[in-house]
Design a protein around this motif. Structure first.
Motif, PDB file in Angstrom:
ATOM      1  N   GLY A  36       0.786  -1.226   0.000  1.00  0.00           N
ATOM      2  CA  GLY A  36       0.000   0.000   0.000  1.00  0.00           C
ATOM      3  C   GLY A  36       0.820   1.279   0.000  1.00  0.00           C
ATOM      4  O   GLY A  36       0.293   2.356   0.290  1.00  0.00           O
ATOM      5  N   TYR A  37       2.111   1.179  -0.370  1.00  0.00           N
ATOM      6  CA  TYR A  37       2.985   2.349  -0.344  1.00  0.00           C
ATOM      7  C   TYR A  37       3.451   2.716  -1.757  1.00  0.00           C
ATOM      8  O   TYR A  37       3.702   1.844  -2.584  1.00  0.00           O
ATOM      9  N   GLU A  38       3.576   4.019  -2.001  1.00  0.00           N
ATOM     10  CA  GLU A  38       4.058   4.512  -3.286  1.00  0.00           C
ATOM     11  C   GLU A  38       5.502   4.960  -3.156  1.00  0.00           C
ATOM     12  O   GLU A  38       5.854   5.691  -2.221  1.00  0.00           O
ATOM     13  N   ALA A  39       6.344   4.530  -4.078  1.00  0.00           N
ATOM     14  CA  ALA A  39       7.763   4.867  -4.047  1.00  0.00           C
ATOM     15  C   ALA A  39       8.084   5.920  -5.102  1.00  0.00           C
ATOM     16  O   ALA A  39       7.524   5.915  -6.198  1.00  0.00           O
ATOM     17  N   TRP A  40       9.016   6.800  -4.750  1.00  0.00           N
ATOM     18  CA  TRP A  40       9.443   7.899  -5.623  1.00  0.00           C
ATOM     19  C   TRP A  40      10.946   7.782  -5.826  1.00  0.00           C
ATOM     20  O   TRP A  40      11.709   7.822  -4.855  1.00  0.00           O
ATOM     21  N   PRO A  41      11.429   7.656  -7.070  1.00  0.00           N
ATOM     22  CA  PRO A  41      12.859   7.449  -7.302  1.00  0.00           C
ATOM     23  C   PRO A  41      13.638   8.748  -7.515  1.00  0.00           C
ATOM     24  O   PRO A  41      13.124   9.736  -8.042  1.00  0.00           O
ATOM     25  N   LYS A  42      14.900   8.708  -7.105  1.00  0.00           N
ATOM     26  CA  LYS A  42      15.841   9.767  -7.459  1.00  0.00           C
ATOM     27  C   LYS A  42      17.234   9.159  -7.562  1.00  0.00           C
ATOM     28  O   LYS A  42      17.522   8.128  -6.949  1.00  0.00           O
ATOM     29  N   THR A  43      18.074   9.787  -8.348  1.00  0.00           N
ATOM     30  CA  THR A  43      19.463   9.351  -8.400  1.00  0.00           C
ATOM     31  C   THR A  43      20.179   9.837  -7.152  1.00  0.00           C
ATOM     32  O   THR A  43      19.756  10.800  -6.505  1.00  0.00           O
ATOM     33  N   SER A  44      21.282   9.189  -6.834  1.00  0.00           N
ATOM     34  CA  SER A  44      22.092   9.675  -5.712  1.00  0.00           C
ATOM     35  C   SER A  44      22.984  10.826  -6.146  1.00  0.00           C
ATOM     36  O   SER A  44      23.538  11.536  -5.306  1.00  0.00           O
ATOM     37  N   THR A  50      19.092  13.666  -8.369  1.00  0.00           N
ATOM     38  CA  THR A  50      18.025  14.147  -9.244  1.00  0.00           C
ATOM     39  C   THR A  50      16.777  13.275  -9.192  1.00  0.00           C
ATOM     40  O   THR A  50      16.840  12.077  -9.488  1.00  0.00           O
ATOM     41  N   PRO A  51      15.621  13.842  -8.847  1.00  0.00           N
ATOM     42  CA  PRO A  51      14.373  13.083  -8.981  1.00  0.00           C
ATOM     43  C   PRO A  51      14.144  12.687 -10.428  1.00  0.00           C
ATOM     44  O   PRO A  51      14.395  13.477 -11.348  1.00  0.00           O
ATOM     45  N   VAL A  52      13.679  11.466 -10.623  1.00  0.00           N
ATOM     46  CA  VAL A  52      13.440  10.952 -11.974  1.00  0.00           C
ATOM     47  C   VAL A  52      12.062  10.298 -12.031  1.00  0.00           C
ATOM     48  O   VAL A  52      11.440  10.035 -10.996  1.00  0.00           O
ATOM     49  N   THR A  53      11.602  10.050 -13.234  1.00  0.00           N
ATOM     50  CA  THR A  53      10.314   9.376 -13.417  1.00  0.00           C
ATOM     51  C   THR A  53      10.517   7.867 -13.451  1.00  0.00           C
ATOM     52  O   THR A  53      11.614   7.372 -13.751  1.00  0.00           O
ATOM     53  N   TRP A  54       9.447   7.138 -13.179  1.00  0.00           N
ATOM     54  CA  TRP A  54       9.541   5.682 -13.290  1.00  0.00           C
ATOM     55  C   TRP A  54       9.763   5.259 -14.739  1.00  0.00           C
ATOM     56  O   TRP A  54      10.399   4.231 -14.997  1.00  0.00           O
ATOM     57  N   GLN A  55       9.292   6.047 -15.677  1.00  0.00           N
ATOM     58  CA  GLN A  55       9.561   5.733 -17.085  1.00  0.00           C
ATOM     59  C   GLN A  55      11.053   5.801 -17.377  1.00  0.00           C
ATOM     60  O   GLN A  55      11.599   4.958 -18.118  1.00  0.00           O
ATOM     61  N   GLU A  56      11.742   6.765 -16.786  1.00  0.00           N
ATOM     62  CA  GLU A  56      13.189   6.858 -16.970  1.00  0.00           C
ATOM     63  C   GLU A  56      13.900   5.679 -16.311  1.00  0.00           C
ATOM     64  O   GLU A  56      14.892   5.166 -16.847  1.00  0.00           O
TER      65      GLU A  56
END
Length: 287
Positions: free
Chosen positions: A163-171, A250-256
């Motif tokens: 039930g959790y949403e994850a948000w990706p970013k590069t280090s 840098t925040p990125v999209t899941w598509q990336e």
């Protein structure tokens, strides 16, 4: 260039050595560091709000010696917000330190003038339980951020089932992080992250490791769940990194993430990040 007094909103501060090159390979100066942070402030400051900052300073540039600074510099302007917080187990024996809290543009410019290239923050805001669950994905050579992307996709799937949403970013360096916003007090983030990392390591033993031992990381992605310890910090979104080029977390999209098949696909410099923000806004706007 001589030192200069500048007005930042209603604050006055002195900027020094603006032409000093801090990224020799790129010819990127301290003035450009300050300019980057000033321009990125609208999306960066919300991620720093009410979080004590650990500065990593590079007074002689990325090729020189660096040091972490938790305690506010003695010559800090009186308007810089600080918070005295406990630091049990400190290597220097300090039970309390006065941390900088960057809540306005002037403070951000002041720390940039200290050659604080990297800004590290915890997963909690002052006076509250954690509001972020973080997974730090660290590739062991020859693995790269490409392998991190596959692990991130597995983590996203597992988190979604919970039930959790994850948000990706590069280090901004070699790996990446996943942020999962949670309500303070909702979740034991330390235990949850450890169990999830260990489960993925069992399911994908050739690709994933969940133990600290560096000897076991070769060619695998280490899911560092220890970033959820209260005393731990993670590189802030939009912070510069001390790499040969002025790369950014840098925040990125899941598509990336899904499309990544080369390190360059998820490597972004300061100028590129400014352009991304102008086009995409803050991709870590949890809403």
């Amino acid at each position: 260039m001589a030192d200069q007094l500048v007005k930042v909103e209603d604050r006055t501060l002195k900027l020094t050595n603006m032409e000093k090159v801090l990224y020799p390979e790129a010819g990127f100066t301290k003035g450009q560091v300050i300019d980057y942070y000033a321009r990125i402030a609208p999306v960066l400051l919300p991620h720093l709000k009410d979080r004590p900052v650990t500065l990593r300073r590079y007074p002689n540039g990325v090729d020189g010696q660096s040091f972490f600074e938790k305690n506010v510099a003695r010559h800090a302007p009186e308007w810089v917000r600080t918070e005295r917080l406990p630091t049990p187990g400190s290597s220097k024996g300090n039970e309390f330190l006065d941390f900088v809290v960057i809540e306005e543009l002037a403070t951000l410019a002041w720390v940039a003038n200290l050659a604080a290239l990297e800004l590290h923050v915890p997963q909690w805001r002052i006076g509250n339980d954690p509001d972020l669950l973080v997974f730090d994905l660290d590739p062991g050579p020859p693995a790269t951020v490409v392998e991190c992307c596959q692990v991130a996709l597995w983590l996203r799937e597992e988190l979604a089932e919970g039930g959790y949403e994850a948000w990706p970013k590069t280090s901004g360096s070699k790996g990446m992080q996943l942020y999962v916003p949670v309500e303070p007090g909702e979740l034991d983030t330390w235990t949850y992250s450890r169990k999830l990392a260990e489960r993925l390591a069992r399911e994908y033993p050739r690709q994933v490791v969940a133990t600290m031992a560096k000897a076991q990381r070769g060619g695998k992605v280490f899911i560092d769940w220890s970033q959820n310890r209260p005393a731990k910090t993670t590189i802030a979104p939009y912070s510069l990194r001390a790499r040969p080029q002025p790369t950014v977390s840098t925040p990125v999209t899941w598509q990336e993430v899904e499309a990544c098949d080369h390190v360059d696909d998820l490597t972004f410099t300061a100028d590129e990040v400014r352009a991304r923000v102008e086009e995409l806004g803050d991709l870590l706007d949890y809403g």
